[in-house]
Design an enzyme around this catalytic site. Structure first.
Site, PDB file in Angstrom:
ATOM      1  N   GLU A 159      -0.537   2.626   5.331  1.00 21.29           N
ATOM      2  CA  GLU A 159      -1.737   3.457   5.303  1.00 21.29           C
ATOM      3  C   GLU A 159      -2.492   3.322   6.609  1.00 21.29           C
ATOM      4  OE1 GLU A 159      -3.094   3.932   0.652  1.00 21.29           O
ATOM      5  OE2 GLU A 159      -4.186   2.509   1.894  1.00 21.29           O
ATOM      6  N   CYS A 160      -2.843   4.451   7.224  1.00 22.75           N
ATOM      7  CA  CYS A 160      -3.679   4.508   8.419  1.00 22.75           C
ATOM      8  C   CYS A 160      -3.093   3.618   9.524  1.00 22.75           C
ATOM      9  CB  CYS A 160      -5.118   4.146   8.066  1.00 22.75           C
ATOM     10  SG  CYS A 160      -6.311   4.779   9.265  1.00 22.75           S
ATOM     11  N   GLY A 161      -3.704   2.467   9.815  1.00 21.91           N
ATOM     12  CA  GLY A 161      -3.153   1.599  10.838  1.00 21.91           C
ATOM     13  C   GLY A 161      -1.734   1.161  10.532  1.00 21.91           C
ATOM     14  N   SER A 180       0.893   7.482   5.726  1.00 21.02           N
ATOM     15  CA  SER A 180      -0.024   8.535   6.152  1.00 21.02           C
ATOM     16  C   SER A 180      -1.304   7.879   6.638  1.00 21.02           C
ATOM     17  CB  SER A 180      -0.335   9.495   4.998  1.00 21.02           C
ATOM     18  OG  SER A 180      -1.266   8.917   4.099  1.00 21.02           O
TER      19      SER A 180
END
Length: 432
Positions: A325-327, A423
């Site tokens: 997720e993200c990072g 994502s």
């Protein structure tokens, strides 16, 4: 169940520092605590945990089902614990569609509100502000105020006189004190684990609260809470595997504790590892989770972490799921370009290059419909907040169809290749 919410008319009023000081001071007084944070913030809960010694859960009135909010409040408050939730933004500020404010949460949970007012640039007008917030919503009880950043005894006298005439309950008065300011960076506060003087700052805040807060009033107010008892065994997001290994360090710190709690309640075994310490995931896990965080600040160390790289590769080789997720999504890519424009080689599990040199803010709630093949097949709520941009993407499947809080259709999000998916979105709950 007893408890209260610490809120403010607007962001920047000092409610986080007040909350930390109150949590530590209440702990000193022997109060059993259940700290919470309203909204999708993933940084403040670590500060609450440091101040209280207890795990802090998120309570997001836009992204979480009412059943989940009530179930988590019931679980946290077991054993007579006092539920202390810090609001986000202003008390009545919600998502783009106007819903999901901290006030909505206080009304749902039956928590009285303590309003922290930044008085640095006002005097008698404080009464109009306090009255306006008290009368704005019939289901939200603003039970008292804490006056923050008060300049002098004369200033305090003017404020108290105005509030006495307006019949507003003053819980405490906090003088201006530059020592209590918390440092910030692009996603909010500098993380609790990176703050070298955090324990001293929290103790200083607690000392100030003990001197300036009427705790007898505060504890009487907390007993007015009427949090509903709710079943704890509600449907939650199922764990992606029986054994889950989660990255956790300064580069991978943004994991919602309510998610881990839900997985544990479904029998999952969760272990943690540190990519920055060149550790790999547990070698029998069925799923590897790389949460968000600040990989752009540690890209060189991540690129050089051969043990981490080998551990994720071994997990994929034995058929484990790997989710970022993200990072964590950025680290699953082929390269990460830092703020100085230097490229660092990442895991290469997804055809993705991201950049922090080309900064653009992406912020907002999301409703997600997973594409076939993703390990959750139900509608999901999520939040997006990052400054990184995508430089290039290769051939891979998309993970989600996405809409914003107003229901507008967004571009499909995320990438999936085989057992690897990720994502920029932080998933919060399922949508039933």
């Amino acid at each position: 169940m007893s408890g209260f919410m610490i809120a403010a008319p607007q962001s920047g009023s000092g409610k986080t520092t007040v909350t930390l000081g109150l949590l530590r001071a209440l702990k000193r007084r022997g109060v059993a605590l259940a700290p919470g944070k309203a909204g999708p913030d993933y940084i403040d809960p670590a500060f609450h945990a440091a101040a209280s010694g207890e795990t802090c859960l998120n309570y997001d009135p836009w992204a979480m089902r009412e059943d989940l909010l009530l179930a988590n409040a019931s679980l946290q408050s077991q054993g007579g614990r006092m539920l202390v939730i810090e609001a986000m933004m202003g008390l009545f500020d919600g998502a783009a569609d106007g819903s999901g404010s901290a006030g909505d949460l206080a009304g749902l949970l039956g928590l009285p509100v303590v309003l922290v007012i930044d008085c640095a640039s006002m005097s008698q007008s404080v009464a109009a502000l306090a009255q306006g917030f008290s009368n704005f919503h019939p289901d939200v009880l603003v039970a008292g105020v804490i006056l923050n950043r008060v300049a002098s005894a004369r200033h305090e006298g003017m404020l108290r006189q105005a509030l006495e005439q307006a019949r507003v309950n003053v819980i405490g008065v906090i003088p201006r004190d530059a020592r209590l300011e918390l440092p910030h960076r692009h996603l909010g506060l500098v993380q609790a684990g990176e703050h070298p003087e955090l324990s001293r700052l929290i103790d200083d805040a607690a000392d100030l609260m003990e001197a300036r807060i009427d705790f007898a009033k505060l504890e009487r107010l907390a007993k007015r809470g009427s949090v509903k008892v709710a079943p704890a065994n509600i449907p939650r997001l199922p764990p992606p595997a029986q054994k889950i290994s989660v990255a956790r360090d300064e580069a991978f710190a943004f994991m919602y504790e309510h998610m881990l709690l839900g997985w544990k309640r479904r029998g999952a075994e969760i272990s943690f590892f540190s990519p920055l310490a060149d550790e790999g995931p547990e070698d029998t896990c069925g799923a590897v989770v790389l949460p968000g965080g600040y990989p752009e600040l540690h890209a060189g160390r991540i690129a050089a972490a051969d043990g981490f790289r080998a551990g994720v590769a071994a997990a994929l080789e034995r058929g484990a799921l790997v989710y970022g997720e993200c990072g964590g999504f950025m680290v699953l890519g082929e390269g990460l370009i830092d703020a100085d424009g230097a490229r660092h080689e990442m895991l290469g599990a997804l055809p993705l290059v991201t950049s922090f040199a080309e900064r653009k803010r992406h912020l907002g709630y999301r409703r997600l419909t997973p594409k076939p093949g993703f390990f959750w097949d139900m509608e999901l709520s999520a939040h997006e907040f990052h400054y990184a941009s995508i430089v290039s993407e290769g051939d891979a499947d998309r993970v989600f169809e996405a809409r914003d809080a107003l229901g507008s259709t967004l571009q499909p999000a995320g990438l999936q290749r085989g057992r690897v998916a990720g994502s920029f979105l932080h998933i919060i709950d399922r949508i039933d």
